[in-house]
Design a protein around this motif. Structure first.
Motif, PDB file in Angstrom:
ATOM      1  N   LYS A  49      10.334  13.343  -1.912  1.00 12.63           N
ATOM      2  CA  LYS A  49       9.063  13.748  -1.310  1.00 12.63           C
ATOM      3  C   LYS A  49       8.059  12.593  -1.364  1.00 12.63           C
ATOM      4  N   ALA A  50       7.971  11.945  -2.511  1.00 15.09           N
ATOM      5  CA  ALA A  50       7.045  10.823  -2.641  1.00 15.09           C
ATOM      6  C   ALA A  50       7.429   9.688  -1.700  1.00 15.09           C
ATOM      7  N   ARG A  51       8.715   9.446  -1.589  1.00 18.36           N
ATOM      8  CA  ARG A  51       9.202   8.363  -0.737  1.00 18.36           C
ATOM      9  C   ARG A  51       8.842   8.604   0.724  1.00 18.36           C
ATOM     10  N   GLU A  52       9.095   9.794   1.198  1.00 14.56           N
ATOM     11  CA  GLU A  52       8.859  10.094   2.603  1.00 14.56           C
ATOM     12  C   GLU A  52       7.377  10.241   2.920  1.00 14.56           C
ATOM     13  N   SER A  53       6.569  10.630   1.933  1.00 11.88           N
ATOM     14  CA  SER A  53       5.144  10.833   2.188  1.00 11.88           C
ATOM     15  C   SER A  53       4.432   9.541   2.552  1.00 11.88           C
ATOM     16  N   THR A  60       0.833  -1.208   0.000  1.00 13.74           N
ATOM     17  CA  THR A  60       0.000   0.000   0.000  1.00 13.74           C
ATOM     18  C   THR A  60       0.860   1.247   0.000  1.00 13.74           C
ATOM     19  N   ALA A  61       1.911   1.251   0.802  1.00 12.84           N
ATOM     20  CA  ALA A  61       2.801   2.408   0.862  1.00 12.84           C
ATOM     21  C   ALA A  61       3.476   2.644  -0.487  1.00 12.84           C
ATOM     22  N   LEU A  62       3.881   1.592  -1.157  1.00 12.34           N
ATOM     23  CA  LEU A  62       4.564   1.752  -2.442  1.00 12.34           C
ATOM     24  C   LEU A  62       3.595   2.175  -3.544  1.00 12.34           C
ATOM     25  N   ARG A  63       2.362   1.723  -3.489  1.00 10.28           N
ATOM     26  CA  ARG A  63       1.374   2.222  -4.453  1.00 10.28           C
ATOM     27  C   ARG A  63       1.148   3.720  -4.264  1.00 10.28           C
ATOM     28  N   THR A  64       1.065   4.125  -3.000  1.00 10.57           N
ATOM     29  CA  THR A  64       0.875   5.547  -2.702  1.00 10.57           C
ATOM     30  C   THR A  64       2.070   6.363  -3.157  1.00 10.57           C
ATOM     31  N   ALA A  65       3.271   5.873  -2.868  1.00  9.07           N
ATOM     32  CA  ALA A  65       4.477   6.598  -3.255  1.00  9.07           C
ATOM     33  C   ALA A  65       4.589   6.707  -4.774  1.00  9.07           C
ATOM     34  N   TRP A  66       4.241   5.630  -5.478  1.00  8.63           N
ATOM     35  CA  TRP A  66       4.318   5.652  -6.938  1.00  8.63           C
ATOM     36  C   TRP A  66       3.341   6.670  -7.528  1.00  8.63           C
TER      37      TRP A  66
END
Length: 501
Positions: free
Chosen positions: A484-488, A392-398
């Motif tokens: 930014k995407a990674r940390e979000s 889920t976190a990686l889908r959000t970051a992508w």
């Protein structure tokens, strides 16, 4: 097979390269072992007496009694010949007259492409049938009877009624779990289901197909299983007939068609994990090639899973008090899976084996699950929760990393479909991450089990998920947009560590 039983105590196990064939063959051998030892019946109506008899048979130095082995195979020799003209093994000779055509050898072998099925291990065409050695053909015959497809098949005409479709085999797309001992003799005895898992028949109707002299009537509704032998060997929906080469060394053609027009009465197979569906009914757990065996371990061992499901019934009488201590301490489980859909598509098959499970199984004869067995469930749930957070976190970051600039997203009617499509696209990161996460999670799971402590399971799997998350997103961390995407989304994985404190 005669030699197999005479020397079963000398063999560590079976080496069958096709897992669905091994799964079906084990059921055939269980039935034979039950006949040879007398464990196919409950002589005085007492399960305890049955368990005592099995205990005696499993004591050190035991083996199948040669005289009983010879007597069994001498009595049923005709039904156990692969090419017997009257009673070929697990086949229906009537198909030679009732089917106007054949299905071909490629249809018999599930690993060969037939029709529109995909290629497994080699390229074959329907126009060029490659003969199959008899020793291999019998295994594929068994696989067809237990895992065969539903839908269209070679037409068969019986009493003027012609049909060209069949129902699926009884084990299609399932995960089959089998107790495994130190040698094949122990394995076969451990796999015989106890009397409280099968119907009790007093009329002598319980038998194996190769023991019967009269074939089934394909147009009549089938009778329910009468005992362990029919449960293990007579649940098939397909009829098969092999055509041998002139020298009998290979199969050059095969006919595969329907055996019955009505489904057999439902019977709970003793080697399947049973899960509760939404409507409250129990259904067998599907085989999933992407799911490692350790994730099904709690489903095999827990007496009370808390979700309405149940472990394989064959495991209910495998506690320490019911088995000799040396046998109990080396007890493992071998699982055979065939990842299929419910009709015709075959994806892949697999097999796996657990380490000894004595520490997880009840050794006192009580109804309570051990604390460690409950910990296995908690560990599996923690690993799956960490995997969900990671994906889920990686889908959000992508999505954050690849979303278009604000001015492009906010203008015109073309922006909305583009945004909707962008939100549906998970990107490449989750799949790559899970491919790295699950092997590491499995290694950690076995370490926790070895230490007999699952109290730190969630943060333990969380640290693996966090490491994988950082590795997957490292390629974009150096640029502002990627950082930014990674940390979000990283906090979604970090929460796993906080919950474990």
């Amino acid at each position: 097979m005669r030699e197999l039983f005479l020397r079963a105590h000398q063999f560590s196990g079976l080496a069958v390269a096709v897992p669905p064939a091994a799964s079906g063959l084990m059921r055939v051998l269980y039935a034979m072992a039950a006949r040879i030892t007398g464990l196919h019946e409950l002589a005085d109506g007492s399960v305890e007496t049955w368990l005592d008899r099995r205990y005696e048979l499993l004591e050190d130095g035991s083996a199948f009694e040669p005289a009983r082995v010879h007597a069994y195979f001498d009595e049923h020799a005709e039904g156990l010949r692969l090419y017997d003209p009257v009673r070929p093994f697990l086949q229906d000779p009537r198909l030679a007259a009732e089917c106007s055509g054949s299905s071909g050898v490629n249809k018999l072998v599930m690993a060969r492409p037939a029709g529109n099925n995909q290629v497994f291990f080699g390229h074959f065409t329907d126009t060029e049938q490659v003969a199959l050695p008899s020793a291999e053909a019998v295994l594929h015959l068994i696989a067809q009877l237990y895992y065969g497809p539903s839908g269209q098949c070679t037409p068969r005409t019986v009493d003027g009624q012609r049909y060209g479709n069949t129902m699926a085999g009884p084990l299609r797309r399932t995960l089959s779990c089998h107790p495994t001992g130190r040698n094949l003799y122990e394995t076969l005895l451990l796999g015989i289901p106890a009397p409280d898992t099968w119907p009790q028949s007093t009329d002598g109707s319980d038998a194996c197909p190769w023991e019967r002299t009269e074939p089934i009537n394909p147009l009549k509704p089938p009778k329910p299983a009468a005992g362990p032998l029919s449960i293990l060997t007579e649940q098939y929906q397909h009829a098969v007939l092999l055509r041998p080469s002139p020298d009998g060394e290979s199969v050059v053609d095969a006919t595969i068609t329907w055996a019955l027009r009505v489904n057999r009465p439902e019977q709970q197979d003793p080697y399947l994990i049973w899960d509760e569906s939404r409507d409250g009914t129990l259904r067998p757990r599907d085989a999933d090639a992407e799911r490692a065996l350790w994730r099904d371990l709690d489903g095999m061992i827990l007496q009370n899973r808390g979700d309405g499901g149940r472990r394989p019934p064959a495991f209910d009488q495998l506690t320490g008090g019911q088995l000799p201590e040396p046998v109990f301490r080396e007890l493992r489980v071998t699982a055979y899976g065939f990842d299929q859909d419910g009709q015709t598509r075959d994806r892949t098959y697999f097999s796996a084996m657990t380490p000894p499970l004595f520490a997880l199984l009840d050794s006192t004869g009580t109804e309570a699950d051990t604390a460690l067995a409950l910990g296995v469930k908690e560990g599996r749930e923690a690993a799956e929760k960490a995997a969900w957070h990671l994906a889920t976190a990686l889908r959000t970051a992508w999505r954050e990393y690849t979303k278009p600039p604000a001015e492009d997203r906010s203008g015109g009617s073309t922006g909305k479909p583009a945004k909707k499509q962008q939100e549906k696209n998970p990107g490449p990161w989750p799949e790559a991450a899970l491919a790295a996460y699950w092997p590491a999670a499995e290694e950690r799971f076995w370490k926790l089990l070895d230490a007999e402590d699952f109290t730190t399971a969630l943060p333990s799997f969380g640290r693996i998920a966090l490491r994988v998350y950082d590795d997957i997103t490292a390629s974009v961390a150096a640029e502002p947009r990627g950082a930014k995407a990674r940390e979000s989304a990283r906090g979604l994985v970090l929460t796993l560590l906080a919950r474990g404190r």
